[in-house]
Design a protein around this motif. Structure first.
Motif: not given
Length: 76
Positions: A69-70, A72-74, A76
């Motif tokens: 999750y970290a 994927v979020v970073n 973007q």
């Protein structure tokens, strides 16, 4: 069904002294001796293998989820 009183009548109960006391030797011992029970079973120490493995796998899966999750979020 007729309800009956389950408490014994102190006036007709054998072995009671005046005032409701019981003389020494009138009551049986509370429990038997443990020396007659036989050998004790060996108890295992620590965690069993399967539950410990499942807990470790669950912890790794949760950590992997948050790591993914970290990333994927970073990204973007």
């Amino acid at each position: 069904m007729i309800a009956t009183n389950q408490d014994p009548d102190p006036l007709t109960t054998a072995g009671l002294e005046p005032g409701g006391g019981v003389p020494p030797g009138e009551t049986p011992p509370a429990e038997g001796s443990t020396s007659e029970a036989g050998p004790l079973q060996e108890t295992s120490r620590g965690w069993a293998g399967t539950p410990l493995t499942l807990i470790v796998l669950l912890a790794v899966a949760v950590a992997g989820f948050f790591l993914a999750y970290a990333v994927v979020v970073n990204a973007q």
